[in-house]
Motif scaffolding. Structure first.
Motif, PDB file in Angstrom:
ATOM      1  N   GLY A 121       0.809  -1.214   0.000  1.00 58.91           N
ATOM      2  CA  GLY A 121       0.000   0.000   0.000  1.00 58.91           C
ATOM      3  C   GLY A 121       0.837   1.257   0.000  1.00 58.91           C
ATOM      4  N   ALA A 122       1.911   1.270   0.809  1.00 58.74           N
ATOM      5  CA  ALA A 122       2.798   2.436   0.845  1.00 58.74           C
ATOM      6  C   ALA A 122       3.496   2.623  -0.502  1.00 58.74           C
ATOM      7  CB  ALA A 122       3.826   2.274   1.966  1.00 58.74           C
ATOM      8  N   ALA A 123       3.950   1.492  -1.096  1.00 63.72           N
ATOM      9  CA  ALA A 123       4.617   1.591  -2.400  1.00 63.72           C
ATOM     10  C   ALA A 123       3.664   2.089  -3.480  1.00 63.72           C
ATOM     11  CB  ALA A 123       5.190   0.221  -2.783  1.00 63.72           C
ATOM     12  N   ILE A 124       2.396   1.659  -3.400  1.00 66.57           N
ATOM     13  CA  ILE A 124       1.390   2.120  -4.375  1.00 66.57           C
ATOM     14  C   ILE A 124       1.216   3.635  -4.266  1.00 66.57           C
ATOM     15  CG2 ILE A 124      -1.057   2.076  -4.941  1.00 66.57           C
ATOM     16  CD1 ILE A 124      -1.035  -0.897  -4.194  1.00 66.57           C
ATOM     17  N   ALA A 125       1.106   4.136  -3.021  1.00 71.72           N
ATOM     18  CA  ALA A 125       0.886   5.567  -2.814  1.00 71.72           C
ATOM     19  C   ALA A 125       2.080   6.388  -3.294  1.00 71.72           C
ATOM     20  CB  ALA A 125       0.601   5.839  -1.334  1.00 71.72           C
ATOM     21  N   VAL A 126       3.286   5.954  -2.906  1.00 70.33           N
ATOM     22  CA  VAL A 126       4.485   6.697  -3.311  1.00 70.33           C
ATOM     23  C   VAL A 126       4.684   6.633  -4.815  1.00 70.33           C
ATOM     24  CG1 VAL A 126       7.002   6.778  -3.116  1.00 70.33           C
ATOM     25  CG2 VAL A 126       5.605   6.396  -1.083  1.00 70.33           C
ATOM     26  N   GLY A 127       4.530   5.421  -5.379  1.00 72.88           N
ATOM     27  CA  GLY A 127       4.735   5.278  -6.819  1.00 72.88           C
ATOM     28  C   GLY A 127       3.732   6.088  -7.631  1.00 72.88           C
ATOM     29  N   ASP A 128       2.455   6.066  -7.217  1.00 69.85           N
ATOM     30  CA  ASP A 128       1.430   6.808  -7.951  1.00 69.85           C
ATOM     31  C   ASP A 128       1.678   8.310  -7.874  1.00 69.85           C
ATOM     32  OD1 ASP A 128      -0.831   7.193  -9.460  1.00 69.85           O
ATOM     33  OD2 ASP A 128      -2.158   7.258  -7.728  1.00 69.85           O
ATOM     34  N   THR A 129       2.089   8.785  -6.694  1.00 67.53           N
ATOM     35  CA  THR A 129       2.337  10.227  -6.526  1.00 67.53           C
ATOM     36  C   THR A 129       3.459  10.708  -7.437  1.00 67.53           C
ATOM     37  OG1 THR A 129       1.585  10.147  -4.228  1.00 67.53           O
ATOM     38  CG2 THR A 129       2.981  12.004  -4.869  1.00 67.53           C
ATOM     39  N   PHE A 130       4.578  10.011  -7.382  1.00 73.97           N
ATOM     40  CA  PHE A 130       5.724  10.477  -8.168  1.00 73.97           C
ATOM     41  C   PHE A 130       5.589  10.126  -9.650  1.00 73.97           C
ATOM     42  CE2 PHE A 130       7.437  10.659  -3.883  1.00 73.97           C
ATOM     43  CZ  PHE A 130       8.146  11.847  -3.916  1.00 73.97           C
ATOM     44  N   LEU A 131       4.806   9.083  -9.971  1.00 71.43           N
ATOM     45  CA  LEU A 131       4.524   8.815 -11.380  1.00 71.43           C
ATOM     46  C   LEU A 131       3.728   9.967 -11.988  1.00 71.43           C
ATOM     47  CD1 LEU A 131       4.284   7.112 -13.950  1.00 71.43           C
ATOM     48  CD2 LEU A 131       2.311   5.958 -12.894  1.00 71.43           C
ATOM     49  N   HIS A 132       2.706  10.403 -11.257  1.00 71.41           N
ATOM     50  CA  HIS A 132       1.908  11.525 -11.754  1.00 71.41           C
ATOM     51  C   HIS A 132       2.769  12.784 -11.879  1.00 71.41           C
ATOM     52  CE1 HIS A 132      -1.606  14.041 -12.383  1.00 71.41           C
ATOM     53  NE2 HIS A 132      -1.144  14.858 -11.436  1.00 71.41           N
ATOM     54  N   ARG A 133       3.611  13.026 -10.897  1.00 72.77           N
ATOM     55  CA  ARG A 133       4.480  14.208 -10.933  1.00 72.77           C
ATOM     56  C   ARG A 133       5.420  14.162 -12.131  1.00 72.77           C
ATOM     57  NH1 ARG A 133       6.669  17.825  -7.007  1.00 72.77           N
ATOM     58  NH2 ARG A 133       8.754  18.546  -7.575  1.00 72.77           N
ATOM     59  N   SER A 134       6.041  13.007 -12.356  1.00 76.19           N
ATOM     60  CA  SER A 134       6.993  12.873 -13.469  1.00 76.19           C
ATOM     61  C   SER A 134       6.283  12.945 -14.811  1.00 76.19           C
ATOM     62  CB  SER A 134       7.742  11.548 -13.345  1.00 76.19           C
ATOM     63  OG  SER A 134       8.439  11.465 -12.129  1.00 76.19           O
ATOM     64  N   ALA A 135       5.112  12.309 -14.906  1.00 75.17           N
ATOM     65  CA  ALA A 135       4.387  12.322 -16.177  1.00 75.17           C
ATOM     66  C   ALA A 135       3.929  13.725 -16.547  1.00 75.17           C
ATOM     67  CB  ALA A 135       3.187  11.374 -16.102  1.00 75.17           C
ATOM     68  N   VAL A 136       3.403  14.462 -15.568  1.00 75.07           N
ATOM     69  CA  VAL A 136       2.965  15.831 -15.839  1.00 75.07           C
ATOM     70  C   VAL A 136       4.155  16.716 -16.211  1.00 75.07           C
ATOM     71  CG1 VAL A 136       1.931  17.893 -14.815  1.00 75.07           C
ATOM     72  CG2 VAL A 136       0.896  15.659 -14.438  1.00 75.07           C
ATOM     73  N   THR A 137       5.290  16.484 -15.556  1.00 77.44           N
ATOM     74  CA  THR A 137       6.498  17.230 -15.909  1.00 77.44           C
ATOM     75  C   THR A 137       6.893  16.959 -17.353  1.00 77.44           C
ATOM     76  OG1 THR A 137       7.295  17.186 -13.629  1.00 77.44           O
ATOM     77  CG2 THR A 137       8.928  17.603 -15.344  1.00 77.44           C
ATOM     78  N   ASN A 138       6.821  15.684 -17.761  1.00 81.63           N
ATOM     79  CA  ASN A 138       7.121  15.347 -19.151  1.00 81.63           C
ATOM     80  C   ASN A 138       6.142  16.032 -20.106  1.00 81.63           C
ATOM     81  OD1 ASN A 138       9.273  13.694 -18.441  1.00 81.63           O
ATOM     82  ND2 ASN A 138       8.014  11.861 -18.340  1.00 81.63           N
ATOM     83  N   TRP A 139       4.874  16.070 -19.732  1.00 81.49           N
ATOM     84  CA  TRP A 139       3.861  16.708 -20.587  1.00 81.49           C
ATOM     85  C   TRP A 139       4.135  18.199 -20.745  1.00 81.49           C
ATOM     86  CZ3 TRP A 139       0.171  20.515 -19.611  1.00 81.49           C
ATOM     87  CH2 TRP A 139      -0.800  20.665 -20.603  1.00 81.49           C
TER      88      TRP A 139
END
Length: 663
Positions: free
Chosen positions: A81-99
């Motif tokens: 659960g912790a890995a899901i939360a951390v991964g989703d947060t930083f995935l969204h951050r990195s993806a939006v940065t790429n966009w």
């Protein structure tokens, strides 16, 4: 690259050979951001996919009544659960940065290309399409760049889960391994049709945007001629076409989404049916069945990104194609040769037409075709429509100069200059030599009434330089906008200034004063004016007639009016009938002119004698009255005589004025 580091110091040189190549180039230039997003995406998706294994272990621990394994399984669930939360947060951050960084790179590239091409851009690409590329298309391209890393992480997760199930429970794992490729690739046959429909929708939307942009730009004219309803109907039809195309495209994508839900459901049913059969035979435990079932159900989440990447590519490919088309445009004079930074001086010469503008002189160019005149003006500025022989400045081809040197050497003001919104001070804050003050340029362009109008239209503004100008100067009249644009060009003080119809929207009195102002302010500088106004032509040092793409005559305005029929047709609007009458009986006209001249000279001698006698015998008041009477008499004679006697009558009038001065 982070968002706070934008804009790029150098956005790079794009691969604009095609839309897919441009997308690939964008991805390669953001490789670091893509890898970062991929790492966080793997952490997120793998953690989500690990939940079924944890649930299966927990169920089996309960069946076996093992409290220790249940506690360990609970710890694994918390960790996942912790890995899901951390991964989703930083995935969204990195993806939006790429966009955002991808969109910013594309916008910088488009802005640089627009600055490079100048006004030639809208002649090659419609203004509405440029707006569509720099807004909606940039978003679509950024969406695809953002989705690539998520899709890659999802695809790797699907492969990892499929392999893990084969090792965890081979009897059920082979069903999943066989069904996953079918589920993932089932929509591929539908993608070409969906892409075509998406392309059609984007094309129609681009046309509607172009129509709206052109309508807004010409709204003032449309209202003047009552054409609002006509263009409103056109835009309504274009909007409906976009709606129908969007509905057809949405239907196809809804079908693809339905398949992406149906097939995983069928796979899940097959796994459960086969798993129950194996459980009855004792070949699988309850925990293993729950694990495989949960894993297949969870796989729907990463499989959704297969549909997303397909949609993102289908929408971004035509957008990237349009962006690549704009970015692939080059100056027609760019030949890849040497680029000199030194600004040359000397005569401006166009080998294609034979047009020569001597250095330091005011040259007026008369061209019967306004469109041809505009193209020739752009050619003199180093932006021809087609590649060919370059214009020479001081014997140096303009295409051998760097862009900055060429723009310093030659400035072209077209017939429809653009005024950006802001204060007048900001409008006139342009790169300039510093030799011409703003006050002198405004005076030469006869902007006195414009300054008064700006002050009256602004609140709490005493200095006209601080007055605000609306977008494109829409609050000003056409003549006022034209004069402000002329003042801006005069401030720049380039080595060669090319003006295309700079006084077409002003009255004749203002035009005469502007002609004097340009001549005085540009004294000693090379100036080329495209015009058919006699007031400007009469003040030019050299007048050139360009007919059918070639120089047809060169001289002064008054000489060309007398000797060049094609020149008169453009400048005086002389018709063919009038030209035929002029050329029909030249000997009769000459005889009439000589007769009128002799008669007038005799009359003037007699009147001069009478005036001299009157001066001797009359007082000052009577003399003035007599002179006024003679002047009125001469004016009446001017009205009553024919066109051929006008020149003679004017000579008589000048003689009377000389007599008046001597009196």
């Amino acid at each position: 690259m982070q968002i706070q580091d934008l804009p790029y110091s150098d956005p790079g040189v794009p691969d604009a050979r095609s839309g897919p190549r441009f997308l690939w180039w964008l991805g390669r230039n953001q490789l670091g951001g893509q890898l970062k997003a991929l790492a966080w995406g793997l952490l997120h998706f793998v953690s989500v996919s690990a939940l079924p294994f944890c649930v299966g272990l927990a169920v089996q621990a309960v069946v076996d009544r093992s409290g220790t394994r249940l506690a360990l399984t609970g710890g694994l669930l918390v960790l996942c659960g912790a890995a899901i939360a951390v991964g989703d947060t930083f995935l969204h951050r990195s993806a939006v940065t790429n966009w955002i960084t991808a969109a910013a790179r594309v916008q910088q590239l488009l802005a640089r290309k627009a600055a490079l091409l100048g006004s030639a851009l809208t002649r090659r690409v419609a203004a509405g399409e440029v707006v569509a590329v720099s807004t909606g298309d940039v978003e679509k391209i950024g969406w695809f760049v953002e989705a690539v890393s998520r899709f890659t992480a999802a695809a790797l997760t699907v492969v990892v889960v499929g392999v893990a199930l084969l090792f965890y429970q081979p009897a059920l794992g082979w069903v999943v391994a066989a069904g996953l490729p079918l589920v993932a690739l089932s929509v591929l046959p539908l993608l070409p049709r969906a892409t075509r429909r998406a392309d059609l929708q984007r094309t129609k939307a681009g046309r509607a945007t172009e129509l709206a942009s052109d309508t807004v730009a010409g709204l003032r004219v449309l209202r003047g001629i009552g054409g609002e309803d006509l263009f409103l109907d056109r835009y309504r039809r274009a909007s409906q076409e976009v709606r129908h195309a969007a509905v057809r495209s949405a239907r196809m994508w809804s079908l693809i989404s339905a398949i992406q839900v149906l097939l995983p459901g069928l796979l899940l049913i097959a796994v459960v049916w086969h798993g129950v059969h194996l459980a009855r035979q004792g070949r699988v435990t309850v925990g293993e069945l729950v694990t495989v079932y949960s894993a297949v159900m969870i796989l729907n989440y990463p499989l959704q990104h297969f549909t997303e990447i397909a949609m993102a590519y289908s929408f971004s490919r035509p957008s990237a194609k349009r962006a690549a088309r704009v970015l692939s445009l080059e100056r027609a004079t760019d030949t890849g040769g040497s680029r000199a930074d030194t600004v040359p001086e000397g005569d401006l010469y166009d080998p294609a037409t034979g047009l020569l503008a001597p250095a330091g002189r005011l040259t007026a160019v008369v061209c019967g075709d306004p469109d041809a005149a505009g193209l020739l003006a752009e050619r003199l500025g180093g932006h021809p429509a087609d590649a060919g022989t370059s214009v020479l400045l001081g014997g140096v081809p303009l295409d051998e100069l760097s862009l900055e040197a060429a723009r310093t050497a030659v400035l072209v003001q077209d017939k429809d200059p653009v005024l950006l919104s802001g204060s007048l001070r900001e409008l006139l804050d342009v790169p300039a030599s510093g030799a011409v003050r703003a006050e002198d340029a405004l005076a030469a362009a006869q902007c006195g009434d414009v300054l008064e109008a700006l002050v009256q239209g602004s609140l709490d503004v005493a200095d006209p330089m601080d007055a605000r100008i609306t977008e494109r100067g829409r609050s000003l009249s056409g003549g006022q906008r034209q004069r402000l644009a002329l003042a801006r060009s005069l401030i720049t003080d380039p080595g060669v200034l090319v003006l295309d119809e700079p006084t077409s929207a002003v009255d004749s009195h203002t035009e005469a004063r502007i002609a004097e102002g340009i001549r005085a302010l540009r004294s000693g500088r090379t100036t080329v004016v495209f015009t058919s106004s006699p007031l400007l032509l009469d003040r030019a040092d050299r007048v050139v007639l360009v007919h059918e793409g070639e120089v047809a005559a060169v001289g002064l305005h008054r000489e060309l009016v007398r000797t060049e029929r094609r020149y008169r047709a453009v400048v005086t609007r002389e018709t063919d009938e009038e030209a035929a009458l002029r050329d029909a009986a030249p000997e009769e006209n000459a005889s009439a002119l000589h007769a009128g001249t002799g008669e007038t000279e005799g009359a003037l001698r007699g009147r001069a004698d009478e005036t001299e006698a009157a001066l001797r015998g009359r007082g000052a008041d009577e003399t003035e009255t007599a002179l006024r009477g003679r002047a009125d008499e001469t004016e009446a004679a001017l009205r009553g005589r024919g066109a051929d006697e006008t020149e003679t009558a004017l000579r008589g009038r000048r003689a009377l004025e000389e007599i008046e001065e001597s009196a």
